[in-house]
Structure formats: structure tokens, C-alpha cells
Design a protein around this motif. Structure first.
Motif, PDB file in Angstrom:
ATOM      1  N   ARG A 737       0.841  -1.198   0.000  1.00 12.00           N
ATOM      2  CA  ARG A 737       0.000   0.000   0.000  1.00 12.00           C
ATOM      3  C   ARG A 737       0.868   1.236   0.000  1.00 12.00           C
ATOM      4  N   LEU A 738       0.347   2.264  -0.687  1.00  7.58           N
ATOM      5  CA  LEU A 738       1.020   3.565  -0.746  1.00  7.58           C
ATOM      6  C   LEU A 738      -0.065   4.638  -0.763  1.00  7.58           C
ATOM      7  N   ASP A 739      -0.059   5.531   0.237  1.00 10.88           N
ATOM      8  CA  ASP A 739      -0.994   6.657   0.261  1.00 10.88           C
ATOM      9  C   ASP A 739      -0.365   7.843  -0.460  1.00 10.88           C
ATOM     10  N   ILE A 740      -1.201   8.559  -1.236  1.00 12.14           N
ATOM     11  CA  ILE A 740      -0.696   9.613  -2.127  1.00 12.14           C
ATOM     12  C   ILE A 740      -1.493  10.896  -1.896  1.00 12.14           C
ATOM     13  N   ASP A 741      -0.820  12.010  -1.892  1.00 16.11           N
ATOM     14  CA  ASP A 741      -1.457  13.329  -1.772  1.00 16.11           C
ATOM     15  C   ASP A 741      -1.934  13.748  -3.159  1.00 16.11           C
ATOM     16  N   LEU A 742      -3.170  13.329  -3.508  1.00 15.29           N
ATOM     17  CA  LEU A 742      -3.690  13.562  -4.865  1.00 15.29           C
ATOM     18  C   LEU A 742      -5.208  13.612  -4.827  1.00 15.29           C
ATOM     19  N   HIS A 743      -5.799  14.540  -5.577  1.00 14.31           N
ATOM     20  CA  HIS A 743      -7.251  14.690  -5.692  1.00 14.31           C
ATOM     21  C   HIS A 743      -7.681  14.383  -7.120  1.00 14.31           C
ATOM     22  N   ARG A 744      -8.909  13.951  -7.272  1.00 15.50           N
ATOM     23  CA  ARG A 744      -9.414  13.568  -8.593  1.00 15.50           C
ATOM     24  C   ARG A 744      -9.379  14.711  -9.593  1.00 15.50           C
ATOM     25  N   ASP A 745      -9.508  15.932  -9.125  1.00 22.92           N
ATOM     26  CA  ASP A 745      -9.491  17.082 -10.029  1.00 22.92           C
ATOM     27  C   ASP A 745      -8.074  17.517 -10.417  1.00 22.92           C
ATOM     28  N   ASP A 746      -7.057  16.929  -9.781  1.00 18.56           N
ATOM     29  CA  ASP A 746      -5.677  17.284 -10.124  1.00 18.56           C
ATOM     30  C   ASP A 746      -5.351  16.847 -11.542  1.00 18.56           C
ATOM     31  N   ALA A 747      -4.431  17.555 -12.159  1.00 18.08           N
ATOM     32  CA  ALA A 747      -4.084  17.277 -13.558  1.00 18.08           C
ATOM     33  C   ALA A 747      -3.534  15.871 -13.744  1.00 18.08           C
ATOM     34  N   ASP A 748      -2.846  15.320 -12.729  1.00 15.39           N
ATOM     35  CA  ASP A 748      -2.207  14.011 -12.864  1.00 15.39           C
ATOM     36  C   ASP A 748      -3.160  12.838 -12.610  1.00 15.39           C
ATOM     37  N   ALA A 749      -4.361  13.106 -12.101  1.00 20.58           N
ATOM     38  CA  ALA A 749      -5.226  12.009 -11.649  1.00 20.58           C
ATOM     39  C   ALA A 749      -5.565  11.041 -12.777  1.00 20.58           C
ATOM     40  N   ARG A 794      -7.775  15.132  -0.362  1.00 14.00           N
ATOM     41  CA  ARG A 794      -6.574  14.832  -1.135  1.00 14.00           C
ATOM     42  C   ARG A 794      -5.926  13.549  -0.589  1.00 14.00           C
ATOM     43  N   LEU A 795      -6.664  12.465  -0.673  1.00  5.09           N
ATOM     44  CA  LEU A 795      -6.153  11.179  -0.223  1.00  5.09           C
ATOM     45  C   LEU A 795      -6.450  10.119  -1.283  1.00  5.09           C
ATOM     46  N   THR A 796      -5.407   9.690  -1.960  1.00  8.28           N
ATOM     47  CA  THR A 796      -5.503   8.618  -2.955  1.00  8.28           C
ATOM     48  C   THR A 796      -4.682   7.432  -2.435  1.00  8.28           C
ATOM     49  N   THR A 797      -5.218   6.222  -2.604  1.00  7.92           N
ATOM     50  CA  THR A 797      -4.544   5.022  -2.106  1.00  7.92           C
ATOM     51  C   THR A 797      -4.272   4.061  -3.253  1.00  7.92           C
ATOM     52  N   TRP A 798      -3.031   3.619  -3.337  1.00 11.29           N
ATOM     53  CA  TRP A 798      -2.615   2.627  -4.342  1.00 11.29           C
ATOM     54  C   TRP A 798      -2.255   1.342  -3.615  1.00 11.29           C
ATOM     55  N   THR A 799      -2.807   0.218  -4.036  1.00  9.37           N
ATOM     56  CA  THR A 799      -2.570  -1.061  -3.372  1.00  9.37           C
ATOM     57  C   THR A 799      -2.211  -2.136  -4.383  1.00  9.37           C
ATOM     58  N   VAL A 800      -1.514  -3.158  -3.907  1.00 19.66           N
ATOM     59  CA  VAL A 800      -1.160  -4.338  -4.698  1.00 19.66           C
ATOM     60  C   VAL A 800      -1.551  -5.561  -3.875  1.00 19.66           C
ATOM     61  N   ALA A 801      -2.107  -6.579  -4.537  1.00 14.39           N
ATOM     62  CA  ALA A 801      -2.476  -7.825  -3.862  1.00 14.39           C
ATOM     63  C   ALA A 801      -2.097  -8.998  -4.751  1.00 14.39           C
ATOM     64  N   ALA A 802      -1.499 -10.027  -4.133  1.00 13.20           N
ATOM     65  CA  ALA A 802      -1.114 -11.225  -4.880  1.00 13.20           C
ATOM     66  C   ALA A 802      -1.261 -12.447  -3.994  1.00 13.20           C
ATOM     67  N   MET A 803      -1.705 -13.564  -4.615  1.00 11.11           N
ATOM     68  CA  MET A 803      -1.736 -14.864  -3.956  1.00 11.11           C
ATOM     69  C   MET A 803      -0.540 -15.667  -4.451  1.00 11.11           C
ATOM     70  N   VAL A 804       0.248 -16.230  -3.522  1.00 11.88           N
ATOM     71  CA  VAL A 804       1.438 -16.996  -3.899  1.00 11.88           C
ATOM     72  C   VAL A 804       1.615 -18.164  -2.935  1.00 11.88           C
ATOM     73  N   ALA A 805       2.437 -19.119  -3.323  1.00 14.85           N
ATOM     74  CA  ALA A 805       2.869 -20.147  -2.384  1.00 14.85           C
ATOM     75  C   ALA A 805       3.901 -19.538  -1.444  1.00 14.85           C
ATOM     76  N   PRO A 806       3.967 -19.966  -0.168  1.00 17.10           N
ATOM     77  CA  PRO A 806       4.930 -19.361   0.763  1.00 17.10           C
ATOM     78  C   PRO A 806       6.361 -19.398   0.241  1.00 17.10           C
ATOM     79  N   GLN A 807       6.747 -20.501  -0.398  1.00 17.82           N
ATOM     80  CA  GLN A 807       8.120 -20.619  -0.886  1.00 17.82           C
ATOM     81  C   GLN A 807       8.395 -19.710  -2.077  1.00 17.82           C
ATOM     82  N   ASN A 808       7.330 -19.154  -2.683  1.00 18.84           N
ATOM     83  CA  ASN A 808       7.492 -18.244  -3.822  1.00 18.84           C
ATOM     84  C   ASN A 808       7.282 -16.782  -3.444  1.00 18.84           C
TER      85      ASN A 808
END
Length: 913
Positions: A737-749, A794-808
């Protein structure tokens, strides 16, 4: 891809059929010219079957209600067709079909570019693949052409098997993490000694790991042929054009010369009860009791299904009253498994760790095997079960897309028309048939449960031969007319034009009336109350207060409420549900009554508390739940008591144990109100009449507490790497997870939105993450990134989720880091950005074709003070994003040095090393 069906049924169903409007029937009754080599087989309620010379059967269900179409291909091959050492082959083949064919070497990218919703599933008797997409000639032609080419020209290549084998193994490991999945697989193996129904569809781990590509290719060539398949097309299309296209794409496929292998294994009559115990780490106990039953085509099959509902329904079933209401268990369930050959019915109970399995086992067996004999099925029980069954059948027909996929189950039994045959046979069901079937099959020596007990006096349950589909359908004369919807355009301008907006003080209302198949209507309601002070330390009380609302009011008991929801054809929850035009006023009145006048029965509160405690305790050793909890706790920046504070899982369990009913009642009394919020209704209804009802029912019920919106603002959180040990768990979880200082109306959104879609699109088979971790490295069954952009703060959240075997897990973590660095260093190509823009827009169009989605989105827009022009404007910004802008946005905001990562799994298997 899904490989198993859910064990727990019993959701409230709704739907009613209406006479087809004359104009629509005139269109439907248009004469279809049969292409050369095509014959018409049958038409039932507007759905027609055609047969090609090569043996392919095509079922066409035209319906213009939504601007989408579905192509579903059902192959009459499932896990029961697998040979020794080849278990899981049908399911593994399901994965490889999406890897490409001669004409379509990389279909996954086209699926995403065209905004297709795709999937496949494998069961005991069949395998199916479906594509749902915006209805236009190009998409429909492509879907049919791909389906035809995949049928006989799929690669089924060694390189694809090498990577996909580990993906399927990862899926196997996911099932091993779930107690219910493990129990179900073991139950199958104890139910059948010789028949392949005893094998789980996912297969044995050793077979998955060692399957030979030559065997898989031979299996494909044998069963993936036009004479062993049924093509279903449903949605908005011209029947003549589609039939011509089917003849052109599928008609050129040769009828195979091979003969399908005959299956002659017959399971012997059971000769004694059986039992088994699985001992693994866990927090929840499960108990199942199963009985073998006749094939689904046998008349007794439907009687057993009704008996299972009488016994296992919640909250009206006998098992529920015997086990849950007495506090012996927290949940019960029942599920008859539909099969082409003799199958089984399953009953079960969920118990907390401190509840007695022995007591529940004895009570379950007594209720199942002796209950119906001593206390026969009552007329009320039968009528309730039949009402729910009829509503389920009716509801299925209102959604042609889902119906096209669901027909695979009846096709697997021998003929799609069995759906209508089974529905019409409900009128012939009697309590005598239900009790007689229960007496024949729900007996001791036909039972599989906890432990084996020798017995000198066996009780046999002989399974009779079922008739063929042709015998059942001989002389059957169903209706040929069906229902229809208007050809609704879900474009932004039309949504705004067709919607009627109103306001009653602080209550905003959006009403969008439209003609629907089955006169269905969707309701979405969101009410707001409280401020930081009045909500302090009340999160748990609030959760249970809302959950208690359907469990009793001043006028109705819980059972009466459940019966009312069945009568009113309500599907869904208290504030998000679907019903029909004629039932909508009463359904709204019921919701208003439950919100305003709950009774909070003490017994129901204790039952709910036990249910919640069991659910929370089940999370204590679940890698996915623990990873999510740890991530939320790390990003918590609010003090205890604050309504925005995240309470860690162990503390929530203790809070729930200490919670008093008086606190729950006080929350309802002081806070809950319906005079502030948003209500959106989409579907078949009278706008003026419903507006008057909403004003009368909801506008004057005010909260006693002051209201102030609570926002979560951006606050920097230091990065961390968290490793959680979950012993004896086969699967592991990676979360970031990564929280970002960004609003939907911002040019980069918009640019960051496109960049995330390319990097980890959460709904597709193609993305940077999916290509690397699944397609290339074979490390994960599912991996995705998601972006939640702040629309008020101004709170945007980016997340990543993955299912893996423990050894991987360590390799997956390394691969994630490498892909982030590659995107930051080299950016995205113009082709990737163009495909992403198109996929985003097309996926949005598909979402807006669903009434429930429109209603839910309207409540959000009203709360934000916006309308559909805002969504259209953001889409315009999406279409203007360039490769340079997307690359720059990803490089600017996705900084791995600020990212928090959580790994949860069995540390003894190499997690995080």
C-alpha cells in the motif's frame, strides 16, 4: 478461473414474469432464414435452439434490455471424464484455452482492449467459457470467431503448461487454506469408491504437477469438438445475423470421426455409514453430513432439494431452529449437488471452537433422518420452499447474460430445456413426495459423517435409474413467448436526461424509471448521521445495530421479516436491494419500518454476537485477513475511539465480547435516521408515486444527534516490511500500500489512473503484473493493483495484492519491485496507453448497463454534489492521456521507497526469505 461451486446457499431471491409486449413479440416472432446445414430444434419462451451439420447446438436468447451480449460455450466434459493420473485435467485445460489459438495467438490483450468480461469454469460434468461485452457487430463477430478457433485450434503448448501448472497449483493451495474447501473435497472422496465424482475438480496435487502435455492435447482433441459442445448467445443482437455468423464461423469446423469413450462405472449401493476427521490449525469448526442421491433427472432429485431447503434454510429451516437458535452452532447450511449421474446432498454446520461437535452431530442426524419421519413436512414449509424456488427460476430469466452462463448446468444434464421442465414440475410437488424421498435416501447406511461405526444391520438405499432427457421431455409443451425490456441507452447524456432529481430537506433522491424484463427495479439508499463526538467508541455498537435491523421490528418477527422479503421478491440487503414494480412500494415501506422501529430481541442479539465472533475468530489464522488487518493498522493515524480509527482484529474480538445490548439499542435510538442521505432507484416503477412514497417514508425520520462529515485526510506514513507467520497454511498473501497526496481534479489524476490500469488492472488477465507474476513466472493465481482516487479529500490510495505459495513469496516480492522499477525507468508505450484508454471506457460502459451499478453510482454522485457530467468529463480526460503523461505520473507518485509491504504465510516454508 473458478473450479468449485459454493456450499452455502439460501440467499433471498426475487423476480416475476410479465406478458411480453406486443411490439417486442412481433420482433421476436420474426421468421429466421435457416442457413445451409442448419436446422431449427425448438423454441421455448423466446429462446431458440439450432443445430449445425457438424453436431454443434446453438441456443439463441435475443434481448435488447442491455447494450451488451454474452457468448458462452459449454463443453460436455468435466472432472468425471478424467482418467487415472489425470485428475484436474479438465480444469487445467480450461486455463490453457485462454492462452491462444492459430487465428488468435494472444486473445487476452484483445479481451482487455475490447472491455470484455471473460471467465471459465469447470465442474463435475461440464466446462464452460463465456465472454460478455458491449454489443456491436465487431465485438460479436470477434467473440464468435475466437470461440470457434479456440474449439479446435488452441495451442495447448508445453511452454504454456509449464507456467500455468504452477498457477493452477497455487489455486489448489488457495483451496487448501479454506476449511470448507478441504472438508468438501474429503467428503467427495468418502462418498464414492469408484465413480469419478469422488475426485475434486481441482485434481490431485501430484497430477497437476506431473501431467503430460501429450495427454492434455489428446484430452483436448477428444472432447473439444462441435458435436460435444453447446453455444449460447444472449443479449442484444439480431438473431438472423448471429445465426448466419455462427454458420460461417462454426459451420466450417469438421464433424469429428472419433467416438467419445463410453463410461460404464456404476457406484455400488452404500453399505454402511462412514466418518472422517481432518485435523489442521484453525479457529472455526465445521461439521458436514452427506447422503448419496439419484441423478438430477430422477423425479426424487427435486423432492430431495425441497427437503434440504425445509431442513437447512436460514432462518426458517429445522436445522437452524435446532442448532443456531439453541446456541449449539453459529450457522447451518444445506446444498443438493446437481449431477448427471447419481450424486449427493450435503448438510453442514459452523461451530465456534468452544462448541461441542458431538452434540451438533447427534442433533443434526436426529433432525435429518428422524425429523421428517416423526414430523412430516408441513404445507407452510413446502409452500415457502416452492416460493423461493419459483422466484429463483423467474429471477434467472430477467438477466439474459447470467442466464446464458447458468444454462451450462442444465446443458450438462442433457438439454437446456430442462430448466423450464424443472420449473414447471414444481407445481406437482407434494409433501408426500418430499417425505417419501427423504425416507428413501436420508438413512443411516447412506450417510457420510464424522466417524465409521461397524453395524450388523445395514440399511440399503438403492439408487434407481433415471430417465433420459428425451423421455422426460416427450410430450412436454412449454410456452414459446418470453418477456422483454426496452433498448435502454446507458450513455451519460441519456442517464442524466432520464433521471428525475428531487430533494426533501437533507434527503436527495434520483429516480430513473425504465421498462425492464420482469419489471425489475433496483434500490440504493445511503443515510448519514452523527459527528466525531456522537460516534466516538461506537463502531462495534453501530455495526451490530445495523445488522440487528432485519432480525425483528415492533410489528414483525425475524421469520415474518424473512417471509415478507420472499413475498416481496426482495434480493439484497436493507438499503441495497432489487424487487419488482408491483412490490416496490411495500418493499420500501418494509425497509423504512425496520430502520425506524427495530425491536432488538435479546436472543437474536446473542445469536448475532456468536455469529460475528465466529467470523472474526476464523480470521485469526487466515493469511489474507491478517495481511489486510496489519496493513490497515499500519496506516491508521487516528486515536482509539475516533470513528476513523482502525481497531486490530484481536481488539475487535474483545470489544464484541464486552458489548452490551443496551449499547446497541442506544446507538439506534440516538443516531439512526433517514432524513439525511441519498436514495436512487433505477428500473420499472412509477416515478411520481414512488417519489411521494419516499417523502412519506423517509424524509421525517431524523437522527437525534448532530451531523458533521468525517473525512480521512492524507497523512504521511513511514514505509515498513511486515512478515506474519500463519503455520500450516498452504497459501500465502502479498499486500502492498502507498498513500498519495492527490485529488481527482488534479491534472495528474487521469494519467495515474491509466498508468495503474496498465500496471495491474484488477479485472483482467493482462497487465504488467499479471504478465510477469502469472504468465511469465507462474508464481501467482491472481495479482493486481488498484487505485482509489480521492474525490473529496486529497487522499488517494494505491494497493497491490497477490496470492502466492509461501516458498514463492520472496520471488513475487522481487518481481513486484522489478516491475515497479521498469515502469519508472522505461515508462509505458503508446500502444499500451491506447489499449488501456479503450479498455477503461468499454469496461465503464459495461458497468453502466447494470441497474444496480447505476443506482449505487447515483447515490455517490448525489453525495458529492455531482452528476454524470462529472464521470463523462473524467472519461474525456482519460482519453486525452498520452504515454508520456502516464509514464510521468507513475514515476512521480509510485515510489517503492515509500511503500509498505506485508507478507503473510507459513514461515517454515520459506516465507519472505
Amino acid at each position: 478461473m473458478n473450479n468449485s461451486s459454493t456450499m452455502v446457499g439460501g440467499f433471498l431471491a426475487w423476480l416475476t414474469l410479465a406478458l411480453l409486449p406486443l411490439a417486442a413479440f412481433a420482433e421476436q416472432a420474426k421468421v429466421v432464414r435457416l442457413p445451409t446445414g442448419v436446422t431449427h430444434v425448438a423454441t421455448v419462451e423466446g429462446i431458440s435452439e439450432y443445430r449445425l451439420a457438424n453436431g454443434l447446438r446453438a441456443v439463441l436468447f435475443p434481448d435488447a434490455g442491455k447494450p451488451t451480449a454474452t457468448v458462452n460455450v459449454t463443453y460436455l466434459v468435466g472432472s468425471r471424464h478424467e482418467n487415472y493420473g489425470e485428475t484436474g485435467m479438465a480444469h487445467l485445460l480450461e486455463h490453457l484455452i485462454f492462452k491462444g489459438s492459430k487465428r488468435f495467438p494472444d486473445p487476452a490483450r484483445q479481451f482487455q482492449a475490447r472491455g470484455f468480461d471473460i471467465n471459465g469454469s469447470t465442474s463435475l460434468d461440464r466446462t464452460n467459457y463465456y465472454l460478455t461485452f458491449p454489443a456491436n457487430d465487431g465485438n460479436l463477430r470477434w467473440a464468435l470467431d475466437w470461440s470457434a478457433d479456440a474449439m479446435v485450434n488452441s495451442f495447448i503448448a508445453r511452454k504454456d503448461l509449464d507456467s500455468e501448472m504452477s498457477v493452477v497449483r497455487n489455486e489448489f493451495e488457495m483451496g487448501e487454506n479454506e476449511p470448507a474447501s478441504v472438508l468438501f473435497k474429503r467428503m467427495q472422496s468418502l462418498l464414492f469408491d469408484w465413480h469419478n465424482y469422488g475426485n475434486s475438480t481441482i485434481g490431485a496435487r501430484s497430477d497437476i504437477e506431473n501431467v503430460r502435455i501429450e495427454n492434455l492435447q489428446a484430452f483436448y482433441r477428444r472432447f473439444y469438438q462441435p458435436d460435444n459442445a453447446v453455444l449460447t448467445v444472449a443479449g442484444r443482437f439480431d438473431e438472423q445475423q448471429v445465426l448466419d455468423r455462427i454458420a460461417a464461423s462454426f459451420g466450417k469446423l469438421q464433424r469429428p470421426k472419433r467416438q467419445l469413450p463410453e463410461q460404464w462405472t456404476v457406484e455400488p449401493t452404500a453399505d454402511g455409514e462412514r466418518q472422517f476427521v481432518i485435523r489442521r490449525k484453525g479457529e472455526v469448526q465445521l461439521l458436514t453430513v452427506a447422503y448419496r442421491t439419484p441423478a438430477s433427472l430422477h423425479p426424487d432429485s427435486e423432492a430431495i432439494a425441497i427437503a434440504s431447503d425445509v431442513l437447512g434454510d436460514t432462518p426458517n429451516g429445522r436445522l437452524y431452529r435446532a442448532l443456531v437458535q439453541t446456541g449449539m452452532a453459529t450457522q447451518v447450511f444445506a446444498s443438493p449437488v446437481e449431477t448427471r449421474e447419481p450424486g449427493f446432498v450435503l448438510f453442514g454446520a459452523v461451530l465456534a471452537r468452544d462448541q461441542s461437535v458431538d452434540r451438533v452431530r447427534e442433533a443434526m442426524i436426529e433432525a435429518i433422518e428422524g425429523g421428517l419421519a416423526r414430523q412430516p413436512t408441513t404445507a407452510d414449509e413446502l409452500e415457502r420452499a416452492l416460493a423461493e424456488a419459483r422466484t429463483s427460476y423467474e429471477r434467472a430469466l430477467t438477466d439474459p447474460e447470467s442466464f446464458a452462463v447458468m444454462l451450462s448446468e442444465y446443458i450438462a444434464l442433457g438439454d437446456w430445456r430442462l430448466f423450464f421442465h424443472a420449473r414447471d414440475q414444481l407445481d406437482r410437488m407434494t409433501v408426500e413426495r418430499v417425505d417419501a424421498a427423504a425416507a428413501r435416501y436420508l438413512v443411516r447406511d447412506n450417510r457420510v459423517v464424522g466417524a465409521f461405526i461397524p453395524d450388523d444391520s445395514p440399511q440399503r438405499a438403492v439408487l434407481p435409474k433415471a430417465p433420459t432427457a428425451a423421455e422426460l421431455l416427450a410430450g412436454y409443451r412449454p410456452a414459446t413467448r418470453g418477456d422483454a425490456s426496452e433498448a435502454f441507452d446507458p450513455g451519460y447524456e441519456n442517464l442524466s436526461r432520464r433521471t428525475r432529481l428531487s430533494r426533501f430537506g437533507d434527503l436527495q433522491v434520483a429516480l430513473l424509471p425504465k421498462q425492464n424484463r420482469g419489471q425489475t427495479v433496483n434500490v440504493a439508499m445511503s443515510f448519514r448521521w452523527g459527528d466525531e463526538q456522537s460516534l466516538r467508541d461506537r463502531k462495534m455498537a453501530g455495526a451490530l445495530a445495523i445488522a440487528m435491523l432485519p432480525r425483528g421490528s415492533r410489528q414483525l418477527s425475524r421469520q415474518q421479516i424473512a417471509d415478507e422479503m420472499t413475498r416481496l421478491k426482495v434480493r439484497g440487503g436493507l438499503t441495497q436491494f432489487e424487487t419488482t414494480r408491483d412490490r416496490l412500494p411495500e418493499a420500501l415501506a418494509l425497509a423504512a419500518q425496520l430502520l425506524a422501529e427495530p425491536s432488538f430481541p435479546p436472543a437474536e442479539f446473542e445469536e448475532l454476537r456468536r455469529e460475528y465472533l465466529t467470523a472474526l475468530q476464523a480470521q485469526l489464522d487466515n493469511p489474507e485477513d491478517l495481511a489486510s488487518d496489519a496493513l490497515a493498522a499500519h496506516f491508521n493515524t487516528y486515536p482509539p475511539g475516533d470513528p476513523r480509527h482502525h481497531t486490530p482484529l484481536p481488539e475487535r474480538i474483545e470489544q464484541l465480547r464486552r458489548l452490551q445490548l443496551a449499547e446497541v439499542v442506544d446507538y439506534q435510538d440516538q443516531l439512526v435516521g433517514t432524513a439525511r442521505g441519498e436514495i436512487a432507484i433505477v428500473g420499472d416503477f412509477d416515478a411520481q408515486a414512488i417519489e411521494d412514497e419516499l417523502r412519506r417514508l423517509f424524509a421525517d425520520t431524523r437522527s437525534r444527534s448532530p451531523y458533521e462529515r468525517l473525512e480521512r485526510e492524507f497523512r504521511p506514513v513511514p514505509p515498513a516490511r511486515i512478515v506474519i507467520d500463519t503455520p500450516d497454511r498452504e497459501n500465502a498473501v502479498l499486500r502492498a500500500r502507498l498513500d498519495i497526496d492527490l485529488h481527482r481534479d488534479d491534472a495528474d489524476a487521469a494519467a495515474l489512473f491509466v498508468a495503474n490500469y496498465i500496471f495491474g488492472n484488477s479485472g483482467g488477465l493482462t497487465s504488467r503484473l499479471m504478465d510477469r507474476l502469472r504468465q511469465q513466472d507462474g508464481l501467482s493465481y491472481s495479482v493486481a493493483s488498484s487505485l482509489s482516487i480521492g474525490q473529496r479529500q486529497r487522499l488517494t490510495t494505491w494497493t497491490v495484492a497477490a496470492m502466492v505459495a509461501p516458498q514463492n513469496a520472496a520471488r513475487a516480492e522481487q518481481a513486484l519491485g522489478e516491475e515497479i522499477r521498469r515502469a519508472r525507468d522505461k515508462g509505458f508505450t503508446a500502444a499500451e496507453v491506447a489499449a488501456a484508454r479503450k479498455g477503461i471506457v468499454e469496461a465503464s460502459a459495461v458497468a453502466r448497463s447494470q441497474d444496480a451499478t447505476i443506482a449505487s453510482r447515483w447515490t455517490s454522485l448525489l453525495d458529492l454534489g455531482r452528476d454524470w457530467r462529472d464521470s463523462q468529463a473524467f472519461e474525456t480526460r482519460i482519453m486525452a492521456v498520452s504515454a508520456e503523461q502516464a509514464s510521468a505520473a507513475f514515476r512521480k507518485y509510485i515510489d517503492p521507497g515509500r511503500m509498505t509491504l506485508v507478507l503473510a504465510g507459513d514461515a517454515s516454508k520459506g516465507l519472505g526469505k
